[in-house]
Design a protein around this motif. Sequence first.
Motif, short mmCIF file in Angstrom:
data_model
loop_
_atom_site.label_atom_id
_atom_site.label_comp_id
_atom_site.label_asym_id
_atom_site.label_seq_id
_atom_site.Cartn_x
_atom_site.Cartn_y
_atom_site.Cartn_z
N ASP A 12 0.84 -1.22 0.00
CA ASP A 12 0.00 0.00 0.00
C ASP A 12 0.86 1.26 0.00
N PHE A 13 1.85 1.30 0.89
CA PHE A 13 2.65 2.52 1.02
C PHE A 13 3.51 2.75 -0.23
N ASN A 14 4.07 1.67 -0.77
CA ASN A 14 4.86 1.83 -2.00
C ASN A 14 4.00 2.39 -3.12
N PHE A 15 2.78 1.84 -3.22
CA PHE A 15 1.88 2.29 -4.29
C PHE A 15 1.54 3.78 -4.11
N LEU A 16 1.19 4.17 -2.88
CA LEU A 16 0.78 5.56 -2.64
C LEU A 16 1.95 6.52 -2.86
N ALA A 17 3.15 6.12 -2.41
CA ALA A 17 4.32 7.00 -2.60
C ALA A 17 4.60 7.17 -4.09
N ALA A 77 -4.33 11.22 -0.23
CA ALA A 77 -4.53 11.78 1.11
C ALA A 77 -5.56 10.97 1.89
N GLU A 78 -6.61 10.53 1.22
CA GLU A 78 -7.62 9.72 1.93
C GLU A 78 -7.10 8.33 2.21
N GLN A 79 -6.44 7.76 1.20
CA GLN A 79 -6.05 6.36 1.30
C GLN A 79 -4.92 6.14 2.30
N GLN A 80 -4.05 7.15 2.46
CA GLN A 80 -2.88 6.91 3.32
C GLN A 80 -3.28 6.56 4.74
N PHE A 81 -4.39 7.16 5.23
CA PHE A 81 -4.77 6.85 6.61
C PHE A 81 -5.50 5.51 6.69
N PHE A 141 2.44 7.96 16.01
CA PHE A 141 3.27 6.94 15.36
C PHE A 141 2.93 6.84 13.88
N MET A 142 1.63 6.78 13.57
CA MET A 142 1.22 6.56 12.18
C MET A 142 1.64 7.72 11.28
N ILE A 143 1.49 8.95 11.81
CA ILE A 143 1.88 10.10 10.99
C ILE A 143 3.39 10.10 10.78
N HIS A 144 4.10 9.80 11.84
CA HIS A 144 5.56 9.88 11.76
C HIS A 144 6.16 8.74 10.94
N ASP A 145 5.89 7.50 11.36
CA ASP A 145 6.64 6.37 10.80
C ASP A 145 6.03 5.81 9.53
N TYR A 146 4.76 6.07 9.31
CA TYR A 146 4.16 5.62 8.05
C TYR A 146 4.05 6.78 7.05
#
Length: 353
Positions: A12-17, A77-81, A141-146
């Motif tokens: 998920d994170f790779n895709f969003l980045a 922006a919506e999907q990241q959370f 944590f989520m905002i910082h590390d993800y």
Amino acid sequence: MATGLKQRGRADFNFLADLARWSGMSLQGAAEEDFDRLIDTDTLPEGVQSQIRAVTKVMEAESKVYQWDRFYTRFCAEQQFRSALLAYEDGEAEILAEYEKYADQGGTLHLNPDVEAPSYWSETEFHLAPGGWEGHPRMGFMIHDYVYDLIFSTGGVGAVRAGEKFTDARVTTARGGLKDHYDDILSLGVGTGRSAVSIQEVYPDARITGVELGRTELEHAKVVAARHGHEWELYQAAAENLPFEDDSFDLVTAFILFHEVPVPAAKQILAEAYRVCRPGGEVLIGDVAPYKDQASLFRCMVLDWETEHREEPFWRGSLLADRPGLVSAAGFEQVEEFGASYPWVTRGVKPSR
Ligand SMILES: C[S@@+](CC[C@H](N)C(=O)[O-])C[C@H]1O[C@@H](n2cnc3c(N)ncnc32)[C@H](O)[C@@H]1O
């Protein structure tokens, strides 16, 4: 860093980045070409705000790539959370073990459950974070590390251009002080300690105190301090009502705090910054450059979109405000501003008595 990341979170994170970077670079590049073709600058109204409104209307109606770029930006922006919440579930045991491991390190947390949080903070879901800054027991944590580390790291979000690094802007701001050494530095809106790490990198011997409204962010800031071997004093308090004596710090900093507060609150915060700053000490603000100092009207339009579409309600007011004027009005002298689109640094000195 313990993220407990499993395959679905990683994917998920790779895709969003990648999506944010591609959209920020390729689509925005193509949208800028459309802008140059579609906008006749000679016919625009007076004043940057009216101009932004006029060109937004044209681009939203006529530029397909601009529409797609904005769509993907909102989607990320919506999907990241959503992705962060799922990834956290997968990794919670590992993450909590790291909190436990650092329980006695990283400095001192001064939590205040009775802190009076202003409504602009408690009632806004900044960056579309569900429930806002306190929407999850480990939102910090989520905002910082993800979000910061795994999605924003390649840029293409908000003021960070595709290919740029958030961290570089923090270090550039920290280097904006007039002196090589400070004894006591205050970081307003310290968040999860990202800017404090950069400040400590530039001024390794300084004692750092951080102020922040969010409990989960402060708790994570302590973990971040521990990871880097630092010891900070971290206070849960409002920057407009600081729990410190007059003349306590020789540098008062705020990195990307001011675009998240309304202008009247910015005035109160600067008044407090002045009060706790020692004579001869400095205030140092790093934020997004005001519209008047942006490279192009196209860039102003892209940035202004944040105000209404990515839950940044104070962004426009902050980028239209006279920041050096506010710093001077608080009493600081030798006020200067410098930088690039991001970060834009504003600095002032409290007169010696
Ligand atoms: C965009 S974050 C920046 C955090 C940190 N400086 C960094 O570089 O990552 C802004 C922070 O300011 C905090 N904040 C906003 N208004 C505040 C206030 N009035 N008093 C204290 N903290 C505040 C928010 O909770 C948030 O953590």
